[in-house]
Design a protein around this motif. Structure first.
Motif, short mmCIF file in Angstrom:
data_model
loop_
_atom_site.label_atom_id
_atom_site.label_comp_id
_atom_site.label_asym_id
_atom_site.label_seq_id
_atom_site.Cartn_x
_atom_site.Cartn_y
_atom_site.Cartn_z
N ALA A 1 -7.44 9.90 53.98
CA ALA A 1 -7.56 8.57 54.57
C ALA A 1 -6.85 8.52 55.93
O ALA A 1 -7.33 7.88 56.87
N LEU A 2 -5.73 9.20 56.05
CA LEU A 2 -5.02 9.25 57.34
C LEU A 2 -5.81 10.05 58.36
O LEU A 2 -5.85 9.70 59.54
N ARG A 3 -6.48 11.10 57.93
CA ARG A 3 -7.35 11.84 58.85
C ARG A 3 -8.50 10.97 59.32
O ARG A 3 -8.90 11.02 60.49
N ALA A 4 -9.01 10.14 58.43
CA ALA A 4 -10.10 9.25 58.79
C ALA A 4 -9.64 8.21 59.82
O ALA A 4 -10.46 7.68 60.58
N ARG A 5 -8.33 7.95 59.88
CA ARG A 5 -7.78 7.00 60.85
C ARG A 5 -7.34 7.66 62.15
O ARG A 5 -6.74 7.01 62.99
N GLY A 6 -7.62 8.95 62.28
CA GLY A 6 -7.35 9.59 63.57
C GLY A 6 -6.41 10.77 63.56
O GLY A 6 -6.28 11.46 64.57
N ALA A 7 -5.72 11.02 62.45
CA ALA A 7 -4.81 12.17 62.40
C ALA A 7 -5.62 13.46 62.33
O ALA A 7 -6.54 13.58 61.53
N ARG A 8 -5.26 14.43 63.17
CA ARG A 8 -5.98 15.71 63.16
C ARG A 8 -5.64 16.54 61.93
O ARG A 8 -6.50 17.23 61.37
N ALA A 9 -4.40 16.50 61.52
CA ALA A 9 -3.95 17.22 60.33
C ALA A 9 -2.81 16.44 59.70
O ALA A 9 -2.03 15.79 60.41
N VAL A 10 -2.70 16.50 58.38
CA VAL A 10 -1.67 15.77 57.65
C VAL A 10 -0.97 16.72 56.70
O VAL A 10 -1.63 17.37 55.88
N LEU A 11 0.35 16.81 56.82
CA LEU A 11 1.16 17.48 55.81
C LEU A 11 1.85 16.38 55.03
O LEU A 11 2.83 15.80 55.48
N ILE A 12 1.32 16.06 53.85
CA ILE A 12 1.88 14.99 53.03
C ILE A 12 2.82 15.62 52.02
O ILE A 12 2.47 16.57 51.32
N LYS A 13 4.05 15.09 51.97
CA LYS A 13 5.13 15.73 51.22
C LYS A 13 5.33 15.05 49.87
O LYS A 13 5.48 13.84 49.80
N GLY A 14 5.36 15.85 48.82
CA GLY A 14 5.42 15.31 47.47
C GLY A 14 6.77 15.34 46.82
O GLY A 14 6.86 15.35 45.58
N GLY A 15 7.83 15.34 47.61
CA GLY A 15 9.17 15.40 47.03
C GLY A 15 9.51 14.22 46.14
O GLY A 15 10.39 14.31 45.28
#
Length: 268
Positions: A162-176
């Motif tokens: 969803a963040l890529r769909a809003r314009g982010a080229r790549a997302v590193l989402i952290k699951g800590g």
């Protein structure tokens, strides 16, 4: 070649997060650290007691001073605080040919909010498209999307897309923030989705983990590493820094990670 990495972030006088953590992380992973300060905070391992934002024009002046004289191989962006500072940073970085790592710092480990609500939209409009990768944790990703935080890896993947769909080229989402024996991070980019796991260490010394990871990632990108390789390198270094965190005795709250864990055996 030692890469020159510019951190644009707030100051943490206790040394665990912000510009101070960025400088340590960049230095520990083989880069030359530079910094443009966006905010002065009064904080320690227990919380934030005060914030003084820097004038947006002066934030831009710091960045332009570095650009005028020094080759910049990568940029890490952390705490920005206001929509006006976000606009100033975006303008000052315009046209820079270097990867940008955007760590959307919104809430401190103590729970104190570090990004005003009206600035969230500005972050998405101005800086999201400029970044080679953004590195939100679960609450930050949810905040950017106006949604509830993900509770499993599938939800993480959905929010990253969803963040890529809003314009982010790549997302590193952290699951800590998830439970379990490992900390899963997902990299979602044009090449697909990749998962990076690290063991969950039993420690309360996790102050500045997001700042440190994004800075190490910027350093790896500044060396010319491809994004998946850079993520793997940065996450492995941070896992070691967390594993060695209890060798430090700093404060009575969420203490810092041990940025120089790789060299402490040689130097004490």
């Amino acid at each position: 070649m030692i890469p020159n990495i510019l951190s644009i972030a707030g100051s943490d006088p206790s040394g665990g997060a912000g510009v101070q953590a960025d400088i340590k992380a960049i230095s520990a992973t083989g880069g030359y650290a530079m910094a443009a300060i966006t905010a002065l905070t009064a904080q320690n391992t227990r919380g934030v007691s005060g914030v003084q934002m820097v004038d947006p024009d002066f934030v831009a002046a710091q960045i332009r001073a570095v650009r005028d004289d020094i080759r910049i191989d990568a940029v890490k962006i952390g705490m920005l605080g206001t929509a006006e500072i976000i606009a100033a940073v975006a303008d000052a970085l315009d046209g820079l040919d270097a990867p940008v790592v955007l760590d959307p710092v919104m809430v401190a480990k103590s729970g104190d909010r570090l990004l005003s609500a009206d600035a969230v939209a500005a972050l998405g409009e101005r800086l999201l498209p400029m970044a080679a990768v953004i590195t939100p944790n679960l609450p930050e990703a949810a905040d950017l999307l106006g949604a509830a935080p993900a509770t499993d890896v599938e939800g993480m993947a959905a929010q990253a897309n969803a963040l890529r769909a809003r314009g982010a080229r790549a997302v590193l989402i952290k699951g800590g923030h998830l439970s379990g024996p490992t900390c899963p991070d997902l990299l979602v980019h044009e090449g697909g989705t990749e998962r990076f796991d690290a063991p969950r260490h039993r420690t309360t010394n996790t102050h500045g983990t997001g700042c440190s990871l994004s800075s190490a990632l910027a350093c790896a990108l500044g060396k010319g590493h491809a994004l998946p390789e850079a993520v793997s390198e940065a996450k492995a270094w941070l896992s070691g820094a967390i594993a060695a965190a209890d060798r430090l005795h700093v404060g009575t709250g969420h203490g810092p990670v041990n940025h120089f864990h790789n060299s402490m055996g040689r130097h004490g």
